[in-house]
Scaffold this motif. Structure first.
Motif, mmCIF file in Angstrom:
data_model
loop_
_atom_site.group_PDB
_atom_site.id
_atom_site.type_symbol
_atom_site.label_atom_id
_atom_site.label_comp_id
_atom_site.label_asym_id
_atom_site.label_seq_id
_atom_site.Cartn_x
_atom_site.Cartn_y
_atom_site.Cartn_z
ATOM 1 N N VAL A 109 -3.361 -16.873 -0.324
ATOM 2 C CA VAL A 109 -2.184 -16.723 0.533
ATOM 3 C C VAL A 109 -2.522 -15.922 1.779
ATOM 4 O O VAL A 109 -3.279 -14.960 1.719
ATOM 5 C CB VAL A 109 -1.017 -16.082 -0.260
ATOM 6 N N ARG A 110 -1.962 -16.360 2.906
ATOM 7 C CA ARG A 110 -2.058 -15.624 4.162
ATOM 8 C C ARG A 110 -0.737 -14.889 4.348
ATOM 9 O O ARG A 110 0.330 -15.476 4.218
ATOM 10 C CB ARG A 110 -2.315 -16.573 5.325
ATOM 11 N N PHE A 111 -0.821 -13.588 4.639
ATOM 12 C CA PHE A 111 0.374 -12.759 4.777
ATOM 13 C C PHE A 111 0.107 -11.622 5.737
ATOM 14 O O PHE A 111 -1.031 -11.375 6.129
ATOM 15 C CB PHE A 111 0.804 -12.210 3.403
ATOM 16 N N LYS A 112 1.194 -10.954 6.111
ATOM 17 C CA LYS A 112 1.050 -9.768 6.952
ATOM 18 C C LYS A 112 2.165 -8.793 6.610
ATOM 19 O O LYS A 112 3.142 -9.148 5.950
ATOM 20 C CB LYS A 112 1.088 -10.123 8.431
ATOM 21 N N PHE A 113 1.982 -7.573 7.049
ATOM 22 C CA PHE A 113 3.026 -6.565 6.941
ATOM 23 C C PHE A 113 3.843 -6.652 8.214
ATOM 24 O O PHE A 113 3.281 -6.692 9.314
ATOM 25 C CB PHE A 113 2.443 -5.169 6.764
ATOM 26 N N GLN A 114 5.178 -6.717 8.089
ATOM 27 C CA GLN A 114 6.013 -6.802 9.288
ATOM 28 C C GLN A 114 5.744 -5.611 10.186
ATOM 29 O O GLN A 114 5.567 -4.491 9.718
ATOM 30 C CB GLN A 114 7.491 -6.879 8.902
ATOM 31 N N GLY A 115 5.709 -5.894 11.476
ATOM 32 C CA GLY A 115 5.416 -4.860 12.460
ATOM 33 C C GLY A 115 3.937 -4.746 12.778
ATOM 34 O O GLY A 115 3.545 -4.002 13.667
ATOM 35 N N LYS A 116 3.100 -5.475 12.064
ATOM 36 C CA LYS A 116 1.649 -5.476 12.290
ATOM 37 C C LYS A 116 1.222 -6.883 12.692
ATOM 38 O O LYS A 116 1.803 -7.876 12.259
ATOM 39 C CB LYS A 116 0.888 -5.076 11.015
ATOM 40 N N ASP A 117 0.174 -6.966 13.510
ATOM 41 C CA ASP A 117 -0.336 -8.267 13.947
ATOM 42 C C ASP A 117 -1.368 -8.853 12.989
ATOM 43 O O ASP A 117 -1.568 -10.062 12.952
ATOM 44 C CB ASP A 117 -0.955 -8.159 15.344
ATOM 45 N N GLU A 118 -2.058 -7.984 12.251
ATOM 46 C CA GLU A 118 -3.148 -8.448 11.383
ATOM 47 C C GLU A 118 -2.631 -9.354 10.271
ATOM 48 O O GLU A 118 -1.724 -8.996 9.526
ATOM 49 C CB GLU A 118 -3.874 -7.253 10.764
ATOM 50 N N ILE A 119 -3.233 -10.533 10.157
ATOM 51 C CA ILE A 119 -2.929 -11.460 9.065
ATOM 52 C C ILE A 119 -4.068 -11.377 8.061
ATOM 53 O O ILE A 119 -5.246 -11.478 8.425
ATOM 54 C CB ILE A 119 -2.750 -12.902 9.587
ATOM 55 N N MET A 120 -3.710 -11.174 6.818
ATOM 56 C CA MET A 120 -4.692 -11.080 5.741
ATOM 57 C C MET A 120 -4.638 -12.339 4.889
ATOM 58 O O MET A 120 -3.602 -12.998 4.818
ATOM 59 C CB MET A 120 -4.403 -9.854 4.878
ATOM 60 N N GLU A 121 -5.752 -12.644 4.264
ATOM 61 C CA GLU A 121 -5.796 -13.765 3.330
ATOM 62 C C GLU A 121 -6.431 -13.265 2.044
ATOM 63 O O GLU A 121 -7.537 -12.708 2.070
ATOM 64 C CB GLU A 121 -6.600 -14.933 3.909
ATOM 65 N N LYS A 122 -5.716 -13.429 0.931
ATOM 66 C CA LYS A 122 -6.181 -12.937 -0.362
ATOM 67 C C LYS A 122 -5.974 -13.989 -1.435
ATOM 68 O O LYS A 122 -5.061 -14.814 -1.373
ATOM 69 C CB LYS A 122 -5.419 -11.661 -0.777
ATOM 70 N N HIS A 123 -6.825 -13.923 -2.441
ATOM 71 C CA HIS A 123 -6.760 -14.785 -3.619
ATOM 72 C C HIS A 123 -6.123 -13.953 -4.731
ATOM 73 O O HIS A 123 -6.674 -12.917 -5.118
ATOM 74 C CB HIS A 123 -8.188 -15.220 -3.968
ATOM 75 N N LEU A 124 -4.951 -14.359 -5.238
ATOM 76 C CA LEU A 124 -4.201 -13.597 -6.239
ATOM 77 C C LEU A 124 -4.763 -13.882 -7.627
ATOM 78 O O LEU A 124 -4.725 -15.026 -8.094
ATOM 79 C CB LEU A 124 -2.720 -13.960 -6.178
ATOM 80 N N VAL A 125 -5.290 -12.833 -8.282
ATOM 81 C CA VAL A 125 -5.964 -12.996 -9.568
ATOM 82 C C VAL A 125 -5.496 -11.953 -10.581
ATOM 83 O O VAL A 125 -4.828 -10.973 -10.236
ATOM 84 C CB VAL A 125 -7.497 -12.902 -9.407
ATOM 85 N N TYR A 126 -5.892 -12.163 -11.818
ATOM 86 C CA TYR A 126 -5.654 -11.175 -12.870
ATOM 87 C C TYR A 126 -6.646 -10.031 -12.686
ATOM 88 O O TYR A 126 -7.716 -10.221 -12.090
ATOM 89 C CB TYR A 126 -5.800 -11.832 -14.243
ATOM 90 N N PRO A 127 -6.303 -8.827 -13.182
ATOM 91 C CA PRO A 127 -7.144 -7.654 -12.906
ATOM 92 C C PRO A 127 -8.627 -7.846 -13.242
ATOM 93 O O PRO A 127 -9.502 -7.434 -12.476
ATOM 94 C CB PRO A 127 -6.523 -6.561 -13.781
ATOM 95 N N HIS A 128 -8.936 -8.485 -14.360
ATOM 96 C CA HIS A 128 -10.336 -8.644 -14.770
ATOM 97 C C HIS A 128 -11.088 -9.697 -13.945
ATOM 98 O O HIS A 128 -12.294 -9.843 -14.090
ATOM 99 C CB HIS A 128 -10.405 -9.001 -16.259
ATOM 100 N N GLU A 129 -10.390 -10.405 -13.055
ATOM 101 C CA GLU A 129 -11.013 -11.445 -12.237
ATOM 102 C C GLU A 129 -11.311 -10.999 -10.804
ATOM 103 O O GLU A 129 -11.840 -11.785 -10.024
ATOM 104 C CB GLU A 129 -10.113 -12.687 -12.192
ATOM 105 N N VAL A 130 -10.986 -9.767 -10.447
ATOM 106 C CA VAL A 130 -11.260 -9.274 -9.092
ATOM 107 C C VAL A 130 -12.769 -9.149 -8.928
ATOM 108 O O VAL A 130 -13.427 -8.414 -9.652
ATOM 109 C CB VAL A 130 -10.580 -7.912 -8.830
ATOM 110 N N LYS A 131 -13.310 -9.924 -7.973
ATOM 111 C CA LYS A 131 -14.765 -9.948 -7.760
ATOM 112 C C LYS A 131 -15.164 -9.491 -6.360
ATOM 113 O O LYS A 131 -16.301 -9.129 -6.135
ATOM 114 C CB LYS A 131 -15.321 -11.358 -7.982
ATOM 115 N N SER A 132 -14.235 -9.580 -5.404
ATOM 116 C CA SER A 132 -14.572 -9.238 -4.017
ATOM 117 C C SER A 132 -13.326 -8.754 -3.287
ATOM 118 O O SER A 132 -12.225 -8.768 -3.838
ATOM 119 C CB SER A 132 -15.147 -10.463 -3.294
#
Length: 135
Positions: A60-83
């Protein structure tokens, strides 16, 4: 609290997240908020999840309102966080993403007591949209 959404969660995601939370001795305030969101979610079979909804294993691509930076993250279960591209469902931002669609916003508590409004820009990958009902 800003609610411009209703969330949709698959039965598979709900079962897996609930199982992980049930194993925790105590839930943090952020996870209690996630539990509240799940309690009011519309639950659907994986095959019925709309194509633009953030589900587990979505990117998903998202941002915090009021900020210009767009982030892209892969939503996973805690044991699957690799990067740094991965975000756990149990991280405050990860919890806020689940079940939202492009254009929706949600005010969500952050560590330290502040709240940020998260805006979904685009779901670039969703397993259900690709016919993957097992992720």
């Amino acid at each position: 609290m800003l609610h411009t959404h209703s969330i949709v969660v698959s039965t598979l995601d709900m079962d897996r997240i609930s199982s992980l939370m049930d194993k925790m001795p105590k839930l943090s305030p952020e996870l209690l908020r996630l539990e509240d969101e799940l309690d009011r979610a519309t639950i659907k079979e994986p095959q019925e999840i709309p194509p633009g909804v953030v589900s587990m294993n979505s990117t998903v691509r998202f941002k915090f309102q009021g900020k210009d930076e767009i982030m892209e993250k892969h939503l996973v279960y805690p044991h699957e966080v690799k990067s740094n591209d991965d975000i756990s469902i149990f991280a405050p931002v990860g919890s806020a993403l689940l079940g939202l669609s492009a254009g929706q916003t949600l005010s969500w508590p952050m560590p330290g007591g502040s709240e940020k409004v998260i805006e979904i820009i685009e779901v670039t990958y969703q397993p259900e949209r690709e016919g993957r009902y097992d992720l």
